[in-house]
Design a protein around this motif. Structure first.
Motif, short mmCIF file in Angstrom:
data_model
loop_
_atom_site.label_atom_id
_atom_site.label_comp_id
_atom_site.label_asym_id
_atom_site.label_seq_id
_atom_site.Cartn_x
_atom_site.Cartn_y
_atom_site.Cartn_z
N PHE A 88 0.82 -1.21 0.00
CA PHE A 88 0.00 0.00 0.00
C PHE A 88 0.85 1.27 0.00
CE2 PHE A 88 -3.32 -2.97 1.23
CZ PHE A 88 -4.39 -2.49 0.47
N ALA A 89 1.94 1.28 0.75
CA ALA A 89 2.75 2.49 0.87
C ALA A 89 3.51 2.82 -0.41
CB ALA A 89 3.74 2.33 2.03
N PHE A 90 3.99 1.81 -1.13
CA PHE A 90 4.86 2.08 -2.26
C PHE A 90 4.30 1.65 -3.61
CE2 PHE A 90 7.59 1.85 1.48
CZ PHE A 90 8.22 3.10 1.37
N HIS A 91 3.23 0.87 -3.63
CA HIS A 91 2.66 0.39 -4.89
C HIS A 91 1.14 0.48 -4.91
CE1 HIS A 91 6.68 -1.11 -5.64
NE2 HIS A 91 6.63 -1.78 -4.50
N GLY A 92 0.57 1.28 -4.04
CA GLY A 92 -0.88 1.35 -3.87
C GLY A 92 -1.62 2.02 -5.01
N PRO A 93 -2.94 2.08 -4.88
CA PRO A 93 -3.80 2.59 -5.94
C PRO A 93 -3.43 3.97 -6.47
CG PRO A 93 -5.11 1.56 -4.22
CD PRO A 93 -3.69 1.59 -3.72
N SER A 94 -2.87 4.82 -5.64
CA SER A 94 -2.53 6.17 -6.11
C SER A 94 -1.42 6.13 -7.17
CB SER A 94 -2.09 7.05 -4.94
OG SER A 94 -0.89 6.55 -4.38
N ARG A 95 -0.68 5.04 -7.26
CA ARG A 95 0.42 4.94 -8.23
C ARG A 95 0.03 4.21 -9.51
NH1 ARG A 95 5.77 5.86 -5.81
NH2 ARG A 95 5.39 6.53 -3.69
N TRP A 96 -1.16 3.62 -9.56
CA TRP A 96 -1.56 2.82 -10.70
C TRP A 96 -1.81 3.64 -11.95
CZ3 TRP A 96 -5.68 -0.53 -7.76
CH2 TRP A 96 -5.03 -1.29 -6.79
N THR A 97 -2.31 4.86 -11.79
CA THR A 97 -2.63 5.67 -12.97
C THR A 97 -1.37 6.12 -13.71
OG1 THR A 97 -2.77 7.63 -11.57
CG2 THR A 97 -4.84 6.50 -12.08
N ASP A 98 -0.29 6.34 -12.99
CA ASP A 98 0.96 6.78 -13.62
C ASP A 98 1.75 5.62 -14.21
OD1 ASP A 98 0.42 9.39 -12.86
OD2 ASP A 98 1.57 9.22 -11.00
N ASN A 99 1.55 4.42 -13.66
CA ASN A 99 2.35 3.28 -14.09
C ASN A 99 1.57 2.00 -13.79
OD1 ASN A 99 4.23 1.29 -14.58
ND2 ASN A 99 5.82 2.16 -13.28
N GLN A 100 1.05 1.37 -14.83
CA GLN A 100 0.24 0.17 -14.62
C GLN A 100 1.04 -0.99 -14.04
OE1 GLN A 100 -1.76 -0.57 -18.33
NE2 GLN A 100 -3.52 0.66 -17.70
N ALA A 101 2.34 -0.98 -14.22
CA ALA A 101 3.17 -2.05 -13.64
C ALA A 101 3.08 -2.03 -12.11
CB ALA A 101 4.62 -1.90 -14.08
N GLU A 102 2.80 -0.86 -11.54
CA GLU A 102 2.66 -0.76 -10.08
C GLU A 102 1.55 -1.66 -9.56
OE1 GLU A 102 4.52 0.61 -7.83
OE2 GLU A 102 5.86 1.72 -9.14
N PHE A 103 0.49 -1.84 -10.35
CA PHE A 103 -0.59 -2.74 -9.94
C PHE A 103 -0.05 -4.17 -9.81
CE2 PHE A 103 -4.08 -5.70 -10.96
CZ PHE A 103 -4.90 -5.42 -9.89
N GLY A 104 0.79 -4.57 -10.76
CA GLY A 104 1.40 -5.90 -10.69
C GLY A 104 2.28 -6.05 -9.46
N PHE A 105 3.07 -5.00 -9.15
CA PHE A 105 3.91 -5.03 -7.96
C PHE A 105 3.04 -5.14 -6.70
CE2 PHE A 105 6.89 -2.16 -10.57
CZ PHE A 105 7.48 -3.24 -11.17
N PHE A 106 1.94 -4.41 -6.71
CA PHE A 106 0.99 -4.43 -5.59
C PHE A 106 0.47 -5.85 -5.37
CE2 PHE A 106 -3.42 -3.95 -4.03
CZ PHE A 106 -3.20 -3.21 -2.87
N ILE A 107 -0.01 -6.48 -6.41
CA ILE A 107 -0.58 -7.83 -6.33
C ILE A 107 0.47 -8.85 -5.91
CG2 ILE A 107 -1.61 -9.70 -7.71
CD1 ILE A 107 -3.53 -7.40 -6.93
N ASP A 108 1.70 -8.70 -6.39
CA ASP A 108 2.78 -9.63 -6.03
C ASP A 108 2.98 -9.71 -4.52
OD1 ASP A 108 3.29 -10.30 -8.64
OD2 ASP A 108 5.06 -9.02 -8.83
N HIS A 109 2.78 -8.61 -3.84
CA HIS A 109 2.95 -8.61 -2.38
C HIS A 109 1.94 -9.54 -1.70
CE1 HIS A 109 5.51 -5.18 -3.21
NE2 HIS A 109 5.90 -5.20 -1.95
N PHE A 110 0.77 -9.68 -2.29
CA PHE A 110 -0.25 -10.54 -1.70
C PHE A 110 0.04 -12.02 -1.95
CE2 PHE A 110 -2.06 -6.39 -1.65
CZ PHE A 110 -2.64 -6.34 -0.40
N SER A 111 0.73 -12.33 -3.03
CA SER A 111 1.20 -13.70 -3.23
C SER A 111 2.22 -14.05 -2.16
CB SER A 111 1.86 -13.85 -4.61
OG SER A 111 0.94 -13.55 -5.61
N PHE A 112 3.10 -13.12 -1.88
CA PHE A 112 4.10 -13.30 -0.83
C PHE A 112 3.42 -13.46 0.52
CE2 PHE A 112 8.36 -11.32 0.79
CZ PHE A 112 8.80 -12.57 1.17
#
Length: 132
Positions: free
Chosen positions: A84-108
């Motif tokens: 949430f702090a570094f890859h959260g929803p506020s960063r998705w509009t500027d860089n869609q890859a951030e959404f992937g980084f966000f989701i990866d944390h939940f796999s971990f």
């Protein structure tokens, strides 16, 4: 025996990820501080050092099995915070890859929760405050 080998391999992977993360922080504390500050956190230099030592402690706990359940739960909480702090929803509009980084944390997180429940298996120094 297969189960014990799978668990030790998972522990090695978990600990290696945290050792690597801490190593990158120690290698360039300035870059880490800048990244933390870019997310809006105050005292970025201090937080960078705290994060590096915290990650080292997690890595050591996960590889040795000492306070394994607690370390797994703390690590899970930490990776969700990082998501949430570094890859959260506020960063998705500027860089869609951030959404992937966000989701990866939940796999971990899923792996860490599984580890917390099942424990370190064999080849561990067993100390724990919490039993799940």
């Amino acid at each position: 025996m297969t189960r014990a080998i799978a668990v030790i391999v998972a522990r090695i992977i978990f600990s290696f990820i945290f050792f690597m993360a801490a190593g990158f922080k120690f290698a360039d504390m300035g870059a880490t501080s800048t990244y933390i500050a870019s997310a809006g956190f105050p005292l970025a230099g201090f937080l960078a050092w705290v994060a590096a030592f915290f990650e080292m402690a997690l890595a050591l706990a996960l590889i040795t099995g000492v306070f394994f359940t607690e370390a797994s739960l703390l690590a899970g909480t930490y990776v969700v915070f990082l998501a949430f702090a570094f890859h959260g929803p506020s960063r998705w509009t500027d860089n869609q890859a951030e959404f992937g980084f966000f989701i990866d944390h939940f796999s971990f997180l899923a792996g860490l929760l599984f580890a917390a429940v099942h424990g370190p298996e064999k080849w561990a120094i067993r100390r724990s405050l919490v039993r799940l």
